[in-house]
Design an enzyme around this catalytic site. Structure first.
Site, PDB file in Angstrom:
ATOM      1  CG  ASP A  41      -3.906   8.408 -44.424  1.00  0.00           C
ATOM      2  OD1 ASP A  41      -3.407   9.610 -44.576  1.00  0.00           O
ATOM      3  OD2 ASP A  41      -4.230   7.953 -42.985  1.00  0.00           O
ATOM      4  CG  HIS A 183      -6.851   5.206 -47.501  1.00  0.00           C
ATOM      5  ND1 HIS A 183      -7.946   5.383 -47.109  1.00  0.00           N
ATOM      6  CD2 HIS A 183      -5.931   4.733 -46.611  1.00  0.00           C
ATOM      7  CE1 HIS A 183      -8.080   5.164 -45.616  1.00  0.00           C
ATOM      8  NE2 HIS A 183      -6.829   4.953 -45.277  1.00  0.00           N
TER       9      HIS A 183
HETATM   10 ZN    ZN Z   1      -2.782   3.864 -43.389  1.00  0.00          ZN
END
Ligand code: ZN
Length: 405
Positions: A41, A183
């Site tokens: 993400d 991430h």
């Molecule tokens: Zn996010």
């Protein structure tokens, strides 16, 4: 109803089933696959390239839920992701807290991000959505034009900011069918992802995109529905079959060889192109209406083949049959102006189109008679009946399970 009509229907169904035999009877279905989907993400970022290099080296596929604002800065990275078989997903334009926005603003956030994904992917598609902060509500679900993907493993990389801890957090709980949240904007996360990938490949795991994970577990994703993982609940399909993979010099040994010859010689279905038949290739929607139309002896036009669908070019072989099928209301869905001729046909569409065809063939029948005649192709009873009549040979397993033929 006449007996001959009943046999005609059985025969029609059988021809279509037989032509589908090599497509559904894969020895690899329900195999011993261990699948995982890594998802990233908030990127792309400075470390995304390193991740892509590592994945390329290891033939790992993953899913990137990008933020539109960052996507704008790294268009070449998005293109690379798409080119190298990763899945692009939507994580909103500005990483806004979507559940606190109006429906209008949510749509705006998603659409704005989608534009960057579209530009990179080249073709139009509905990009899976990763709700920001993993938060969703009924408003977001209603507005979403794609499935919502959350996760089953969260190593909290952003909180721990330490490669070893992130690796440990994942390795402690990871199991088959997990969707893992990470991430790619942090160096410690990217480093951890590469370590984890190596460890898990050694344990026999395969890393696939989220859409591939769902497909291989027999899940048909729906817009606005939330998916957190895809466990093995009995459907565990193999990797997509490469249509080029079949050695056609051995076609006489293929379990459906006689049926293949029949469909080719009668002109009902000649395979893909030229001399090759591509027995393991999935049947596309365009091919299916063509076979059905030929079987029905449809009087198709050869000149004016313009259809109401944007993605059906009039010069394509299936165009007159798509037109015929749409005009006879056999295959008039979906409703967004596209026919998707190259998509594989699903069991649901297959059943619906055959049923519509039956309606066309026998307008005088009552609903009950139609149900008696054609109760649907996923029932064991039907398969048993067709087998008993000798209409199906070489079919193994349950026809109803795989989502595509
Ligand atoms: Zn996010």
């Amino acid at each position: 109803m006449s007996r001959s009509l009943r046999y005609l229907i059985l025969f029609l169904t059988a021809v279509l089933l037989i032509s589908a035999v090599p497509l559904c009877a894969s020895a690899e279905d329900n195999g011993d696959y261990k699948l995982l989907a890594l998802t990233f993400d908030d990127g792309p970022g400075n470390y995304t390239e390193k991740l892509l290099d590592a994945f390329k080296e290891r033939d790992v596929k993953s899913t990137f839920f990008v933020v539109g604002k960052s996507a704008a800065k790294y268009p070449e990275l998005l293109e690379r992701m798409s080119d190298e078989g990763h899945q692009l997903g939507n994580h909103s334009y500005s990483h806004a807290y979507l559940t606190s926005l109006s429906a209008e603003r949510i749509t705006e956030e998603l659409e704005k991000c989608s534009r960057y994904l579209q530009a990179a992917a080249g073709e139009e598609e509905a990009f899976y959505i990763r709700p920001t902060y993993g938060a969703y509500n009924s408003k977001l679900k209603a507005v979403a034009d794609a499935p919502l993907i959350t996760w089953s493993v969260d190593p909290k990389d952003w909180e721990h900011r330490n490669t070893d801890t992130i690796v440990k957090n994942i390795m402690r709980t990871v199991q088959d069918g997990d969707i893992i949240l990470m991430h790619d904007i942090h160096k410690f996360s990217v480093d951890a992802a590469i370590i984890v990938v190596d460890k898990l490949i050694e344990q026999g795991y395969e890393f696939v995109t989220v859409s591939e994970l769902l497909r291989r577990r027999g899940v048909t994703p729906e817009s606005g529905s939330v998916y957190t993982s895809a466990r093995n609940t009995g459907v565990n399909l193999g990797p997509p079959i490469d249509p080029e993979a079949y050695d056609e010099t051995l076609i006489e040994n293929h379990p459906a060889y006689e049926a293949i010859c029949y469909t080719r010689h009668t002109g009902l279905f000649s395979g893909s192109s030229g001399d090759a038949f591509y027995p393991n290739k999935y049947l596309s929607r365009g091919m299916f209406v063509t076979v059905l139309g030929r079987f029905a002896g449809a009087a198709v036009q050869t000149t004016d083949n313009y259809t109401e669908y944007d993605d059906v070019k009039p010069e394509m072989y299936y165009a007159p049959y798509v037109k015929w099928a749409a005009e006879s209301h056999i295959a008039s869905e979906p409703d967004d102006g596209r026919f998707r001729p190259d998509d594989p046909i699903t069991h649901g569409q297959f059943s619906a189109w055959l049923t519509q065809y039956l309606n066309l063939l026998s307008p005088g029948l009552s609903e009950q008679q139609k149900t008696d005649l054609f109760p649907g192709m996923n029932t064991e009873e039907n398969s048993a009946l067709y087998s008993e009549l000798g209409l199906i040979t070489g079919v193994s397993g349950d026809l109803g399970d795989p989502k595509t033929l």
